[in-house]
Design a protein around this motif. Structure first.
Motif, PDB file in Angstrom:
ATOM      1  N   LEU A 136       0.798  -1.225   0.000  1.00 17.65           N
ATOM      2  CA  LEU A 136       0.000   0.000   0.000  1.00 17.65           C
ATOM      3  C   LEU A 136       0.827   1.270   0.000  1.00 17.65           C
ATOM      4  O   LEU A 136       0.365   2.315  -0.421  1.00 17.65           O
ATOM      5  CB  LEU A 136      -0.926   0.015   1.230  1.00 17.65           C
ATOM      6  CG  LEU A 136      -1.995  -1.062   1.262  1.00 17.65           C
ATOM      7  CD1 LEU A 136      -2.759  -0.998   2.579  1.00 17.65           C
ATOM      8  CD2 LEU A 136      -2.938  -0.912   0.080  1.00 17.65           C
ATOM      9  N   ASP A 137       2.036   1.193   0.502  1.00 18.22           N
ATOM     10  CA  ASP A 137       2.859   2.390   0.693  1.00 18.22           C
ATOM     11  C   ASP A 137       4.240   2.126   0.118  1.00 18.22           C
ATOM     12  O   ASP A 137       4.827   1.078   0.369  1.00 18.22           O
ATOM     13  CB  ASP A 137       2.940   2.700   2.197  1.00 18.22           C
ATOM     14  CG  ASP A 137       3.764   3.936   2.531  1.00 18.22           C
ATOM     15  OD1 ASP A 137       4.012   4.758   1.627  1.00 18.22           O
ATOM     16  OD2 ASP A 137       4.161   4.077   3.692  1.00 18.22           O
ATOM     17  N   GLY A 138       4.766   3.093  -0.595  1.00 20.32           N
ATOM     18  CA  GLY A 138       6.101   2.955  -1.173  1.00 20.32           C
ATOM     19  C   GLY A 138       7.213   3.098  -0.155  1.00 20.32           C
ATOM     20  O   GLY A 138       8.374   2.944  -0.480  1.00 20.32           O
ATOM     21  N   GLY A 139       6.861   3.409   1.104  1.00 21.80           N
ATOM     22  CA  GLY A 139       7.847   3.652   2.151  1.00 21.80           C
ATOM     23  C   GLY A 139       7.990   5.144   2.389  1.00 21.80           C
ATOM     24  O   GLY A 139       7.877   5.948   1.462  1.00 21.80           O
ATOM     25  N   HIS A 140       8.191   5.519   3.644  1.00 21.52           N
ATOM     26  CA  HIS A 140       8.378   6.930   3.976  1.00 21.52           C
ATOM     27  C   HIS A 140       9.116   7.042   5.308  1.00 21.52           C
ATOM     28  O   HIS A 140       9.287   6.050   6.013  1.00 21.52           O
ATOM     29  CB  HIS A 140       7.045   7.682   4.018  1.00 21.52           C
ATOM     30  CG  HIS A 140       6.088   7.213   5.061  1.00 21.52           C
ATOM     31  ND1 HIS A 140       5.301   6.090   4.916  1.00 21.52           N
ATOM     32  CD2 HIS A 140       5.785   7.711   6.293  1.00 21.52           C
ATOM     33  CE1 HIS A 140       4.563   5.915   5.987  1.00 21.52           C
ATOM     34  NE2 HIS A 140       4.847   6.890   6.852  1.00 21.52           N
ATOM     35  N   ILE A 141       9.547   8.265   5.624  1.00 22.75           N
ATOM     36  CA  ILE A 141      10.246   8.542   6.877  1.00 22.75           C
ATOM     37  C   ILE A 141       9.513   9.665   7.595  1.00 22.75           C
ATOM     38  O   ILE A 141       9.291  10.737   7.024  1.00 22.75           O
ATOM     39  CB  ILE A 141      11.724   8.927   6.639  1.00 22.75           C
ATOM     40  CG1 ILE A 141      12.463   7.784   5.936  1.00 22.75           C
ATOM     41  CG2 ILE A 141      12.408   9.292   7.962  1.00 22.75           C
ATOM     42  CD1 ILE A 141      13.873   8.131   5.493  1.00 22.75           C
ATOM     43  N   VAL A 142       9.141   9.414   8.851  1.00 23.65           N
ATOM     44  CA  VAL A 142       8.502  10.441   9.678  1.00 23.65           C
ATOM     45  C   VAL A 142       9.614  11.244  10.350  1.00 23.65           C
ATOM     46  O   VAL A 142      10.582  10.683  10.871  1.00 23.65           O
ATOM     47  CB  VAL A 142       7.583   9.809  10.745  1.00 23.65           C
ATOM     48  CG1 VAL A 142       6.978  10.891  11.645  1.00 23.65           C
ATOM     49  CG2 VAL A 142       6.486   8.981  10.084  1.00 23.65           C
ATOM     50  N   MET A 143       9.468  12.561  10.318  1.00 27.59           N
ATOM     51  CA  MET A 143      10.465  13.460  10.893  1.00 27.59           C
ATOM     52  C   MET A 143       9.768  14.547  11.694  1.00 27.59           C
ATOM     53  O   MET A 143       8.542  14.676  11.644  1.00 27.59           O
ATOM     54  CB  MET A 143      11.313  14.082   9.780  1.00 27.59           C
ATOM     55  CG  MET A 143      12.029  13.046   8.919  1.00 27.59           C
ATOM     56  SD  MET A 143      13.264  13.773   7.840  1.00 27.59           S
ATOM     57  CE  MET A 143      14.518  14.236   9.042  1.00 27.59           C
ATOM     58  N   GLN A 144      10.568  15.346  12.396  1.00 26.91           N
ATOM     59  CA  GLN A 144      10.075  16.542  13.076  1.00 26.91           C
ATOM     60  C   GLN A 144      10.971  17.710  12.683  1.00 26.91           C
ATOM     61  O   GLN A 144      12.191  17.552  12.568  1.00 26.91           O
ATOM     62  CB  GLN A 144      10.124  16.384  14.597  1.00 26.91           C
ATOM     63  CG  GLN A 144       9.136  15.386  15.135  1.00 26.91           C
ATOM     64  CD  GLN A 144       9.228  15.249  16.637  1.00 26.91           C
ATOM     65  OE1 GLN A 144      10.236  15.567  17.242  1.00 26.91           O
ATOM     66  NE2 GLN A 144       8.168  14.758  17.239  1.00 26.91           N
ATOM     67  N   ASP A 145      10.358  18.880  12.489  1.00 24.56           N
ATOM     68  CA  ASP A 145      11.144  20.078  12.221  1.00 24.56           C
ATOM     69  C   ASP A 145      11.814  20.536  13.525  1.00 24.56           C
ATOM     70  O   ASP A 145      11.609  19.912  14.572  1.00 24.56           O
ATOM     71  CB  ASP A 145      10.287  21.163  11.547  1.00 24.56           C
ATOM     72  CG  ASP A 145       9.268  21.846  12.447  1.00 24.56           C
ATOM     73  OD1 ASP A 145       9.355  21.726  13.684  1.00 24.56           O
ATOM     74  OD2 ASP A 145       8.385  22.522  11.905  1.00 24.56           O
ATOM     75  N   PRO A 146      12.630  21.585  13.504  1.00 29.94           N
ATOM     76  CA  PRO A 146      13.347  22.009  14.711  1.00 29.94           C
ATOM     77  C   PRO A 146      12.456  22.349  15.914  1.00 29.94           C
ATOM     78  O   PRO A 146      12.928  22.344  17.043  1.00 29.94           O
ATOM     79  CB  PRO A 146      14.135  23.230  14.246  1.00 29.94           C
ATOM     80  CG  PRO A 146      14.371  22.990  12.800  1.00 29.94           C
ATOM     81  CD  PRO A 146      13.092  22.329  12.322  1.00 29.94           C
ATOM     82  N   GLU A 147      11.166  22.616  15.691  1.00 29.53           N
ATOM     83  CA  GLU A 147      10.270  22.918  16.807  1.00 29.53           C
ATOM     84  C   GLU A 147       9.328  21.759  17.128  1.00 29.53           C
ATOM     85  O   GLU A 147       8.396  21.894  17.911  1.00 29.53           O
ATOM     86  CB  GLU A 147       9.491  24.202  16.525  1.00 29.53           C
ATOM     87  CG  GLU A 147      10.409  25.411  16.531  1.00 29.53           C
ATOM     88  CD  GLU A 147       9.692  26.714  16.808  1.00 29.53           C
ATOM     89  OE1 GLU A 147       8.511  26.711  17.196  1.00 29.53           O
ATOM     90  OE2 GLU A 147      10.339  27.761  16.629  1.00 29.53           O
ATOM     91  N   GLY A 148       9.574  20.596  16.519  1.00 26.51           N
ATOM     92  CA  GLY A 148       8.819  19.394  16.859  1.00 26.51           C
ATOM     93  C   GLY A 148       7.585  19.111  16.027  1.00 26.51           C
ATOM     94  O   GLY A 148       6.861  18.164  16.307  1.00 26.51           O
ATOM     95  N   ASN A 149       7.335  19.882  14.976  1.00 26.06           N
ATOM     96  CA  ASN A 149       6.196  19.627  14.098  1.00 26.06           C
ATOM     97  C   ASN A 149       6.502  18.430  13.204  1.00 26.06           C
ATOM     98  O   ASN A 149       7.527  18.417  12.519  1.00 26.06           O
ATOM     99  CB  ASN A 149       5.906  20.855  13.232  1.00 26.06           C
ATOM    100  CG  ASN A 149       5.561  22.060  14.053  1.00 26.06           C
ATOM    101  OD1 ASN A 149       4.610  22.044  14.829  1.00 26.06           O
ATOM    102  ND2 ASN A 149       6.353  23.098  13.920  1.00 26.06           N
ATOM    103  N   GLU A 150       5.605  17.434  13.207  1.00 26.45           N
ATOM    104  CA  GLU A 150       5.824  16.243  12.416  1.00 26.45           C
ATOM    105  C   GLU A 150       5.609  16.527  10.928  1.00 26.45           C
ATOM    106  O   GLU A 150       4.755  17.317  10.546  1.00 26.45           O
ATOM    107  CB  GLU A 150       4.862  15.126  12.837  1.00 26.45           C
ATOM    108  CG  GLU A 150       5.090  14.595  14.217  1.00 26.45           C
ATOM    109  CD  GLU A 150       4.343  15.356  15.305  1.00 26.45           C
ATOM    110  OE1 GLU A 150       3.523  16.252  14.984  1.00 26.45           O
ATOM    111  OE2 GLU A 150       4.572  15.071  16.478  1.00 26.45           O
ATOM    112  N   PHE A 151       6.408  15.843  10.115  1.00 26.70           N
ATOM    113  CA  PHE A 151       6.226  15.826   8.683  1.00 26.70           C
ATOM    114  C   PHE A 151       6.775  14.519   8.156  1.00 26.70           C
ATOM    115  O   PHE A 151       7.495  13.827   8.850  1.00 26.70           O
ATOM    116  CB  PHE A 151       6.865  17.051   7.986  1.00 26.70           C
ATOM    117  CG  PHE A 151       8.360  17.107   8.032  1.00 26.70           C
ATOM    118  CD1 PHE A 151       9.126  16.653   6.955  1.00 26.70           C
ATOM    119  CD2 PHE A 151       9.034  17.633   9.144  1.00 26.70           C
ATOM    120  CE1 PHE A 151      10.522  16.736   6.995  1.00 26.70           C
ATOM    121  CE2 PHE A 151      10.397  17.709   9.181  1.00 26.70           C
ATOM    122  CZ  PHE A 151      11.146  17.266   8.105  1.00 26.70           C
ATOM    123  N   CYS A 152       6.407  14.170   6.947  1.00 28.61           N
ATOM    124  CA  CYS A 152       6.888  12.919   6.355  1.00 28.61           C
ATOM    125  C   CYS A 152       7.695  13.219   5.106  1.00 28.61           C
ATOM    126  O   CYS A 152       7.314  14.056   4.289  1.00 28.61           O
ATOM    127  CB  CYS A 152       5.719  12.009   5.979  1.00 28.61           C
ATOM    128  SG  CYS A 152       4.838  11.339   7.384  1.00 28.61           S
TER     129      CYS A 152
END
Length: 144
Positions: free
Chosen positions: A126-142
């Motif tokens: 279902l998913d090609g793969g991804h990495i979950v991250m946080q910006d310098p203030e802790g906001n999540e993004f992929c």
């Protein structure tokens, strides 16, 4: 009538967070309004005191395709997981190990800019793969 979208980030340091996201997305700081050579000149003309000049920052897509990003200072820090997050499309159309190698390379670049790696999701049906991250203030993004 179609609406336009601005994405707003609450931040402890709007200018620093704007610089981070400008690097991530290839955006640029929004230029001062017409008739002003700099933001300081505009803010002075508008009577904004110096101690309030670092409360906001904005970015725009230089190609005009993406939404405007607005960063505003708030007194409180981030306390919970985001209910909405950005997917930074880094490896569109790629699959498997090639995709994950591109995502890992971009992840390392963003960590060097102050992001934090949270978790890698391996490719599946279902998913090609991804990495979950946080910006310098802790906001999540992929990284997607």
């Amino acid at each position: 009538m179609a609406a336009t979208v601005q994405i707003t980030f609450d931040a402890g340091d709007p200018a620093a967070l704007a610089r981070f996201w400008a690097e991530v997305l290839g955006y640029e700081l929004e230029p001062p309004p017409p008739g002003f050579a700099s933001w300081d000149e505009a803010l002075t003309a508008w009577g904004v005191p110096e101690e309030r000049r670092d409360e906001r920052s904005a970015l725009r897509d230089p190609d005009g395709a993406g939404p405007r990003l607005f960063f505003q200072r708030v007194p409180e820090g981030k306390t919970a997981k985001n209910r909405v997050h950005l997917d930074v499309r880094t490896a569109s159309g790629m699959r498997g190990e090639e995709r994950m190698a591109v995502l890992e390379e971009r992840c390392a670049q963003l960590v060097a800019l102050g992001a934090r790696r949270v978790r890698r999701f391996e490719p599946d049906n279902l998913d090609g793969g991804h990495i979950v991250m946080q910006d310098p203030e802790g906001n999540e993004f992929c990284l997607d």
